[in-house]
Design a protein around this motif. Structure first.
Motif, PDB file in Angstrom:
ATOM      1  N   LEU A 174      -2.608  -9.740  12.189  1.00 51.75           N
ATOM      2  CA  LEU A 174      -3.141 -11.008  12.675  1.00 51.75           C
ATOM      3  C   LEU A 174      -4.568 -10.859  13.184  1.00 51.75           C
ATOM      4  O   LEU A 174      -5.377 -11.787  13.072  1.00 51.75           O
ATOM      5  CB  LEU A 174      -2.236 -11.555  13.780  1.00 51.75           C
ATOM      6  CG  LEU A 174      -0.781 -11.837  13.395  1.00 51.75           C
ATOM      7  CD1 LEU A 174      -0.037 -12.443  14.569  1.00 51.75           C
ATOM      8  CD2 LEU A 174      -0.698 -12.747  12.199  1.00 51.75           C
TER       9      LEU A 174
ATOM     10  N   SER B 100      -7.767 -12.955  11.711  1.00 54.88           N
ATOM     11  CA  SER B 100      -8.643 -13.805  12.523  1.00 54.88           C
ATOM     12  C   SER B 100     -10.105 -13.432  12.361  1.00 54.88           C
ATOM     13  O   SER B 100     -10.976 -14.301  12.224  1.00 54.88           O
ATOM     14  CB  SER B 100      -8.234 -13.705  14.002  1.00 54.88           C
ATOM     15  OG  SER B 100      -6.901 -14.106  14.187  1.00 54.88           O
TER      16      SER B 100
ATOM     17  N   PRO C  37       0.433 -20.390   9.352  1.00 57.44           N
ATOM     18  CA  PRO C  37       0.655 -20.097  10.771  1.00 57.44           C
ATOM     19  C   PRO C  37       1.980 -20.565  11.343  1.00 57.44           C
ATOM     20  O   PRO C  37       2.185 -20.474  12.547  1.00 57.44           O
ATOM     21  CB  PRO C  37      -0.505 -20.829  11.453  1.00 57.44           C
ATOM     22  CG  PRO C  37      -0.860 -21.915  10.529  1.00 57.44           C
ATOM     23  CD  PRO C  37      -0.572 -21.439   9.160  1.00 57.44           C
TER      24      PRO C  37
ATOM     25  N   ASN D  26      -5.056 -13.595   5.076  1.00 57.30           N
ATOM     26  CA  ASN D  26      -4.877 -15.004   5.391  1.00 57.30           C
ATOM     27  C   ASN D  26      -4.073 -15.735   4.328  1.00 57.30           C
ATOM     28  O   ASN D  26      -4.126 -16.968   4.246  1.00 57.30           O
ATOM     29  CB  ASN D  26      -6.242 -15.695   5.562  1.00 57.30           C
ATOM     30  CG  ASN D  26      -6.882 -15.382   6.898  1.00 57.30           C
ATOM     31  OD1 ASN D  26      -6.574 -15.994   7.916  1.00 57.30           O
ATOM     32  ND2 ASN D  26      -7.774 -14.401   6.893  1.00 57.30           N
TER      33      ASN D  26
ATOM     34  N   ILE E 149      -2.970 -18.009   8.794  1.00 55.58           N
ATOM     35  CA  ILE E 149      -2.346 -17.263   9.877  1.00 55.58           C
ATOM     36  C   ILE E 149      -3.384 -16.655  10.822  1.00 55.58           C
ATOM     37  O   ILE E 149      -3.068 -16.282  11.947  1.00 55.58           O
ATOM     38  CB  ILE E 149      -1.425 -16.170   9.298  1.00 55.58           C
ATOM     39  CG1 ILE E 149      -0.411 -15.703  10.338  1.00 55.58           C
ATOM     40  CG2 ILE E 149      -2.240 -15.004   8.739  1.00 55.58           C
ATOM     41  CD1 ILE E 149       0.646 -14.787   9.783  1.00 55.58           C
TER      42      ILE E 149
ATOM     43  N   VAL F 148       6.610 -12.006  10.728  1.00 53.84           N
ATOM     44  CA  VAL F 148       5.939 -12.647  11.860  1.00 53.84           C
ATOM     45  C   VAL F 148       6.816 -13.807  12.320  1.00 53.84           C
ATOM     46  O   VAL F 148       7.226 -14.640  11.504  1.00 53.84           O
ATOM     47  CB  VAL F 148       4.536 -13.160  11.481  1.00 53.84           C
ATOM     48  CG1 VAL F 148       3.931 -13.981  12.613  1.00 53.84           C
ATOM     49  CG2 VAL F 148       3.619 -12.001  11.140  1.00 53.84           C
TER      50      VAL F 148
END
Length: 652
Positions: free
Chosen positions: A488, A492, A592, A588, A438, A306
């Motif tokens: 991702l 979330s 980030p 997670n 993230i 990422v």
């Protein structure tokens, strides 16, 4: 007591004759006598302690009420450990143990104990590094899903690859650690970077546990993960050219150069003779050549990659904005070069600093290329001065032979600060690895796009309309891939803070199925680890083959639907949804941004200074490793950073 017609005073320090008299002539009142004198003695004792202002000298040195924070150094091993901690924690050079001032201090403190030489502490540094590394490997062995970050750093004509590791425990608390600051010699090509990353993963035995890796958008990193990585989506050639922005100190690969194989040319010219000689050489070095050429291609395998969202935002705020072609915007932006002239004066002259501070009371905040928010902070400082100290600011500009800011330029700066303020807030959220994972990337970028859309229709934006358009285009282009990544998206949704509040109504069904698929995968891989939240009725005696699918689907729907409709936003709410908790822990585990590497390099820069250029690469890596991993790994819950209080409100 009726013995004589006068009052008799008795000292509480000599009670034997008085008590004997009471026992002989007034025995019924003996209990009252003892109680009265006991209370008086206690009062006198308390009064004397308060009256005596100066305590004994030992109470000034060692507190008798509170336990001592550290015990006295009694043995040679304790002294060696303390000196080693002094070197590592305060980032001192190993040669400090041989300096005259340090020796004079220690000789007056440790008595008969001996301060050993630098060579001893060099060997002790290796032992401490080995022990800390072993402890870190044991901690990483217990982790199930790990995120790593990597970046390149150059200092004093040496290049290093820095890597950090981050993971969540069973209690969902994040731990972080420095893995390595490894020297990279030669060009920073994609194969060298991939080989070094793979080597460090193997060294700490986490090659199969790293499920995500965060780096910047350097073309060497992107090419390494394109060839050796396992990402879900592949970029088109145009997207790669747009998103692969390279650092200034990186030397580009010569991909356009055509290499000629001289061996084939010579073979064609000289015929079979050279072929026979080459076969002999190949037979003699067959084993070594096979290992050298084949091993990297077969064994190098990089994890899911990422790109750092903070770095992408920085590219939008710098590269994309610099490409705006609107004439009026370019004219106002060019006139904004007045402020950089004042910043240069301040940074180069102490006399200029004195004049600026005398007129404005404070110095300007200076722009720094390596700090992503610094340009906004610098312009915001100028805007505050233009509002509160207009006359003083104009006098400061005139003093340095710079024309004061016009009204249009002040409006331009105010609009720029207003538009870019959401960028700084987004960067603060994404760099807060203590309270954010993230999973906050997509909701944060979506919210940032919504704010930019509001600025586009805002009638008060007069001068910076092209800026809003450029920022929106940059967000949509650079984050196009990240906004559609399944990793991702699941991260979330599995975060109780976000869930589906950021998802459009059209995509809710699709994203819900993604979460159900992740839950199903966990239940299939660990069928007995998590108990179901649904009571399945007893099946009839005759079972059908497809009944299992219906039963499993109903269980998944129950847990996922209950989770999505639950109003709790705290992480503790995941205890009621064991399967989703496992999904959250895996997806997670990543942070980030790659800001952890920047913090690592900040510490590295304090150790590898201009006066320590002869520090060996191995000793440098060990000193950085021990400094950042004092307690094996950093647990944010118990050891927060200095910036945690400023960004903790973002989580709330």
């Amino acid at each position: 007591m009726g013995c004589v017609n006068k009052t008799i005073n008795v000292n509480h320090t000599s009670l034997y004759n008085a008590r004997r008299h009471i026992e002989t002539f007034h025995k019924p009142r003996l209990v009252e006598f003892n109680s009265s004198f006991g209370d008086q003695r206690l009062q006198d004792k308390t009064h004397n302690e308060v009256k005596n202002d100066q305590a004994p000298i030992d109470k000034h040195l060692v507190s008798t009420k509170d336990p001592p924070t550290s015990k006295q150094i009694l043995t040679q091993d304790e002294l060696d450990d303390r000196i080693m901690k002094f070197i590592v924690k305060d980032m001192n050079a190993l040669r400090v143990v041989e300096k005259e001032g340090f020796l004079g201090l220690m000789q007056g403190v440790v008595g008969k104990l001996r301060v050993k030489k630098r060579t001893f502490f060099t060997e002790k540094l290796k032992k401490e590094y080995s022990n800390s590394k072993t402890a870190l490997c044991l901690a990483l062995e217990k982790a199930t899903h790990i995120c790593t970050t990597a970046d390149m750093w150059t200092g004093h004509k040496r290049s290093y690859l820095g890597m950090t590791a981050h993971w969540k425990g069973e209690d969902l608390k994040r731990s972080s650690a420095c893995l390595a600051v490894r020297r990279v010699k030669g060009r920073h090509t994609f194969d060298v970077i991939a080989s070094t990353i793979n080597e460090i993963h193997k060294e700490f035995k986490i090659q199969g546990k790293v499920n995500v890796m965060i780096t910047d958008s350097g073309s060497n990193f992107l090419k390494a993960f394109k060839i050796f990585g396992e990402n879900e989506l592949t970029l088109t050639e145009d997207q790669e050219n747009l998103q692969s922005e390279e650092d200034e100190d990186y030397e580009e690969d010569a991909d356009g150069v055509v290499y000629l194989d001289l061996d084939n040319i010579f073979q064609e010219h000289y015929g079979q003779t050279s072929l026979a000689q080459e076969e002999i050489v190949e037979n003699e070095n067959e084993d070594s050549d096979t290992e050298i050429t084949d091993e990297p291609q077969e064994q190098i395998k990089l994890p899911y990659h990422v790109k750092c969202p903070c770095h992408l935002l920085n590219l939008i705020a710098t590269t994309d904005i610099s490409k705006i072609t609107n004439p009026s915007f370019k004219k106002l932006k060019k006139s904004g070069s007045k402020t950089p002239k004042i910043w240069n004066k301040q940074s180069r002259s102490s006399l200029a600093c004195d004049i600026i501070k005398e007129k404005l009371g404070l110095l300007f905040i200076l722009h720094n290329q390596t700090r992503w928010n610094s340009f906004y902070d610098a312009l915001n400082c100028v805007q505050k001065f233009s509002k509160t100290k207009t006359m003083e600011l104009d006098e400061t500009f005139r003093h340095f032979a710079v024309n004061p800011l016009t009204q249009s330029e002040k409006e331009f700066i105010a609009e720029y600060v207003r538009i870019m303020e959401p960028f700084t807030e987004a960067l603060d959220v994404l760099q807060n690895e203590e309270n954010m994972s993230i999973g906050c990337v997509i909701p944060t970028i979506n919210l940032l796009i919504e704010k930019m859309e509001e600025f586009r229709t805002d009638p008060t934006i007069i001068h910076c309309g092209p800026l809003v358009s450029a920022v929106l285009l940059g967000l949509q282009t650079r984050f196009e891939r990240l906004l559609t990544e399944h990793h991702l998206i699941i991260a979330s949704i599995s975060d109780p803070m976000f869930k589906m509040i950021w998802v459009d109504d059209i995509l809710q069904a699709e994203y819900t199925s993604l979460l159900k698929g992740a839950v199903r995968r966990f239940k299939d891989s660990q069928p007995h680890s998590c108990s179901s939240t649904v009571d399945i009725p007893n099946s009839p005696k005759k079972k059908r083959f497809l009944d299992g699918l219906n039963r499993r689907a109903s269980t998944e729907v129950d847990e996922v639907e209950k989770y999505l409709t639950d109003e709790a936003i705290d992480i503790d709410a995941l205890d009621r949804f064991p399967n989703i908790k496992m999904v959250y822990r895996e997806y997670n585990s990543g942070i980030p941004s790659s800001a952890a590497c920047e913090r690592l390099f900040s510490t590295a820069g304090l150790i590898f200074t201009a006066k320590r250029c002869n520090l060996s690469d191995k000793n440098f890596e060990m000193l950085v490793f021990l400094k950042l991993n004092e307690a094996c790994c950093r647990e944010w819950a118990y050891n927060p950073s200095k910036t945690s209080t400023r960004t903790r409100s973002n989580r709330k």
